[in-house]
Design a protein around this motif. Structure first.
Motif, PDB file in Angstrom:
ATOM      1  N   PRO A  28       0.820  -1.214   0.000  1.00 40.22           N
ATOM      2  CA  PRO A  28       0.000   0.000   0.000  1.00 40.22           C
ATOM      3  C   PRO A  28       0.851   1.260   0.000  1.00 40.22           C
ATOM      4  O   PRO A  28       0.333   2.360  -0.195  1.00 40.22           O
ATOM      5  N   GLU A  29       2.160   1.115   0.217  1.00 38.56           N
ATOM      6  CA  GLU A  29       3.090   2.246   0.229  1.00 38.56           C
ATOM      7  C   GLU A  29       4.490   1.664   0.109  1.00 38.56           C
ATOM      8  O   GLU A  29       4.669   0.432   0.190  1.00 38.56           O
ATOM      9  N   GLY A  30       5.492   2.546  -0.060  1.00 31.30           N
ATOM     10  CA  GLY A  30       6.823   2.038  -0.363  1.00 31.30           C
ATOM     11  C   GLY A  30       7.779   1.906   0.810  1.00 31.30           C
ATOM     12  O   GLY A  30       8.723   1.116   0.764  1.00 31.30           O
ATOM     13  N   THR A  31       7.542   2.684   1.880  1.00 31.39           N
ATOM     14  CA  THR A  31       8.559   2.785   2.937  1.00 31.39           C
ATOM     15  C   THR A  31       8.859   1.438   3.613  1.00 31.39           C
ATOM     16  O   THR A  31      10.025   1.091   3.816  1.00 31.39           O
ATOM     17  N   ALA A  32       7.801   0.678   3.950  1.00 31.60           N
ATOM     18  CA  ALA A  32       8.028  -0.573   4.696  1.00 31.60           C
ATOM     19  C   ALA A  32       8.886  -1.551   3.875  1.00 31.60           C
ATOM     20  O   ALA A  32       9.832  -2.156   4.409  1.00 31.60           O
TER      21      ALA A  32
ATOM     22  N   GLY B 110      -7.322  -0.156  -1.143  1.00 34.71           N
ATOM     23  CA  GLY B 110      -8.739  -0.357  -1.476  1.00 34.71           C
ATOM     24  C   GLY B 110      -9.584   0.799  -0.984  1.00 34.71           C
ATOM     25  O   GLY B 110     -10.404   0.640  -0.090  1.00 34.71           O
ATOM     26  N   GLU B 111      -9.371   1.978  -1.565  1.00 36.87           N
ATOM     27  CA  GLU B 111     -10.138   3.157  -1.172  1.00 36.87           C
ATOM     28  C   GLU B 111     -11.288   3.366  -2.131  1.00 36.87           C
ATOM     29  O   GLU B 111     -11.309   2.784  -3.213  1.00 36.87           O
ATOM     30  N   ARG B 112     -12.235   4.226  -1.739  1.00 34.60           N
ATOM     31  CA  ARG B 112     -13.334   4.549  -2.650  1.00 34.60           C
ATOM     32  C   ARG B 112     -12.788   5.459  -3.747  1.00 34.60           C
ATOM     33  O   ARG B 112     -12.289   6.544  -3.461  1.00 34.60           O
TER      34      ARG B 112
ATOM     35  N   VAL C 288      11.363   8.683  -1.681  1.00 36.66           N
ATOM     36  CA  VAL C 288      12.775   8.624  -1.290  1.00 36.66           C
ATOM     37  C   VAL C 288      12.855   8.239   0.178  1.00 36.66           C
ATOM     38  O   VAL C 288      11.938   8.542   0.942  1.00 36.66           O
ATOM     39  N   GLU C 289      13.932   7.600   0.567  1.00 36.33           N
ATOM     40  CA  GLU C 289      14.177   7.289   1.978  1.00 36.33           C
ATOM     41  C   GLU C 289      15.671   7.485   2.245  1.00 36.33           C
ATOM     42  O   GLU C 289      16.499   7.000   1.467  1.00 36.33           O
ATOM     43  N   ALA C 290      15.975   8.211   3.325  1.00 32.86           N
ATOM     44  CA  ALA C 290      17.379   8.381   3.751  1.00 32.86           C
ATOM     45  C   ALA C 290      17.497   7.752   5.118  1.00 32.86           C
ATOM     46  O   ALA C 290      16.897   8.221   6.077  1.00 32.86           O
TER      47      ALA C 290
ATOM     48  N   TYR D 270       4.338   5.082  11.797  1.00 30.35           N
ATOM     49  CA  TYR D 270       5.789   5.012  12.030  1.00 30.35           C
ATOM     50  C   TYR D 270       6.470   6.368  12.229  1.00 30.35           C
ATOM     51  O   TYR D 270       7.641   6.439  12.533  1.00 30.35           O
ATOM     52  N   TYR D 271       5.719   7.464  12.056  1.00 28.05           N
ATOM     53  CA  TYR D 271       6.372   8.779  12.116  1.00 28.05           C
ATOM     54  C   TYR D 271       6.750   9.191  13.523  1.00 28.05           C
ATOM     55  O   TYR D 271       6.091   8.836  14.500  1.00 28.05           O
ATOM     56  N   GLU D 272       7.795   9.988  13.572  1.00 28.09           N
ATOM     57  CA  GLU D 272       8.353  10.466  14.839  1.00 28.09           C
ATOM     58  C   GLU D 272       9.045  11.790  14.516  1.00 28.09           C
ATOM     59  O   GLU D 272       9.684  11.897  13.483  1.00 28.09           O
TER      60      GLU D 272
END
Ligand code: HAM
Length: 429
Positions: free
Chosen positions: A82-86, A114-116, A130-132, A262-264
């Protein structure tokens, strides 16, 4: 179109000319992110479900309601990302980074929720992200936002606004969620059904609620920046200082929480008024992400931008990607011998970088073939009949002016290259 031929709701076929918009967005990612030391990483589209449940958080909307999860034949639970970070963190952790080591990656690709379906809300959508990993500092967060702004400039998206907030540390959030719980419980009567439930389970989601009846209570809720400890506040202030020093505009959005657990510390979104209700073109922040079976979290900072939404904004701004040029030549072949010569000629011309369509037989008349040349938008028709083959020449007709000339077969690559360049420069004047 009959239903079985249509793509599923919330998914699309992307045809030219729209595909050129996509190419521009993807090319810009591959050009801009490496300037900051980022390398492209491709991870699988399917992963073990537990990766997302652990990584994103089992109380999030994404995990609870939106994942495409299925069991494979071995009885394993798998999910379309559902997203790329994990997935990126799984891959990075798999390298076994030693402490202090940094890794910077970017990615492009489809994600599934699975959104409307609605404008700017798709079930298969596409992100550049992107991820650093490995450097915890306010400057790292600020640089990430500056790179996003650089990317938006490269894809000609003007007037985007950066909204920023802090989510503090886990301890800050424990303190803050007590404050929010008490605050919302005192105001729960007028709020929507979802929020009433959330007040007991996940107060953070209330801050994200878009229902009109909840806005008054949300608007007057305490600001996160006032609830976090001094160190977290100092971290956030320094992110703002760096952004200011680099001339970036931003707005502190005290109730921005983001929908992934997961944000902090730093969280941000980039919004654009050219979009309707789904006004976020990009979102991101600093995170500590827990992978299944790993004791220590992976820490980093990153963002993802939605390509569909960038395209909608560009449409609102009337920005268009250049459409690839028409076909340079259509090779008209009359008879089997001409067809063989025509195919060999076409291959040679294409090796010179010319865009060429060649008749592929079926005994079509000269008239039918010229019609195809016209339809393809060819600049030139290169005609090969029995006589041309015998004399080793080609009749070359400029489609727009109807001028006609005969050229030796062997000289055609050189001649057509020059003729196309001349025609193009005439058109550009
Ligand atoms: P996100 O905010 O869930 O964050 O998604 C990022 C962007 O993807 C959104 O701002 C939006 O442009 C686009 N997007 C999300 N859902 C849809 C949808 N259903 N249809 C169309 N576009 C959509 C993340 O995904 C995080 N992984 C970002 C991140 C990277 N945080 C740290 N690193």
């Amino acid at each position: 179109m009959s239903a079985p031929l249509k793509p599923l709701p919330g998914t699309s076929d992307i045809w030219p000319p729209e595909v050129y918009e996509w190419l521009e967005l993807e090319d810009a990612a591959r050009r801009v992110f490496p300037l900051y030391g980022y390398e492209e990483l491709r991870t699988p589209v399917i992963e073990r479900t537990e990766l997302f449940v652990h990584g994103i958080g089992d109380q999030t909307e994404v995990v609870q309601k939106e994942m495409y999860t299925f069991e494979d034949r071995g009885g394993r639970s798998l999910t379309l990302r559902p997203e790329g970070t994990a997935g990126v963190m799984r891959a990075v952790a798999g390298l076994g980074l030693s402490s202090g080591e940094e890794r910077r990656v970017f990615y492009l690709g489809p994600m599934f929720r699975g959104e409307r379906p609605a404008a700017g809300r798709r079930r298969q959508f596409h992100q550049v992200g992107v991820e650093a990993v490995g450097r915890k500092s306010p400057a790292a967060d600020a640089e990430c936002i500056l790179m996003l702004l650089h990317y938006l400039e490269a894809v000609r998206v003007r007037d985007a606004r950066v909204l920023l907030n802090t989510r503090g540390t886990a301890e800050d959030r424990r303190v803050a969620s007590e404050v929010y719980r008490k605050y919302f419980q005192a105001r729960i009567d007028g709020m929507c059904e979802d929020c009433r439930r959330r007040a007991g389970t996940n107060v953070w989601r209330i801050l994200d609620c878009k229902e009109p009846q909840c806005q008054e209570a949300i608007g007057a809720a305490p600001e996160m920046l006032g609830l976090v400890a001094g160190e977290s506040r100092a971290f956030f202030r320094e992110v703002l200082n760096v952004l200011e020093a680099c001339g970036a505009n931003y707005t502190v959005a005290p109730r921005l929480v983001r929908g992934l657990d997961y944000y902090e510390h730093t969280v941000f979104e980039v919004v654009h008024d050219g979009l309707g209700a789904q006004n976020a073109v990009a979102g991101g922040g600093r995170y500590r992400l827990f992978l299944p079976g790993q004791k220590a979290p992976v820490e980093g900072v990153g963002f993802a931008a939605g390509l569909e939404r960038l395209i909608l904004v560009r449409q609102a701004l009337e920005v268009r990607a250049p459409v690839r040029e028409d076909i340079d030549a259509y090779v008209v072949c009359l008879g089997a011998a001409a067809l063989r010569v025509g195919l060999a000629l076409s291959v040679k011309l294409r090796r010179c970088g010319l865009r060429v369509l060649c008749e592929l037989g079926g005994d079509r008349s000269m008239k039918a073939q010229m019609r195809s040349a016209n339809k393809a938008g060819a600049r030139f028709a290169l005609i090969l009949g029995e006589r041309e083959v015998a004399d080793q020449v080609v009749t070359c007709k400029a489609m727009r002016t109807a001028e006609q000339t005969e050229r030796p077969l062997a000289e055609l690559p050189e001649w057509l290259t020059a003729a196309v360049a001349t025609a193009a420069s005439r058109n550009n004047k």
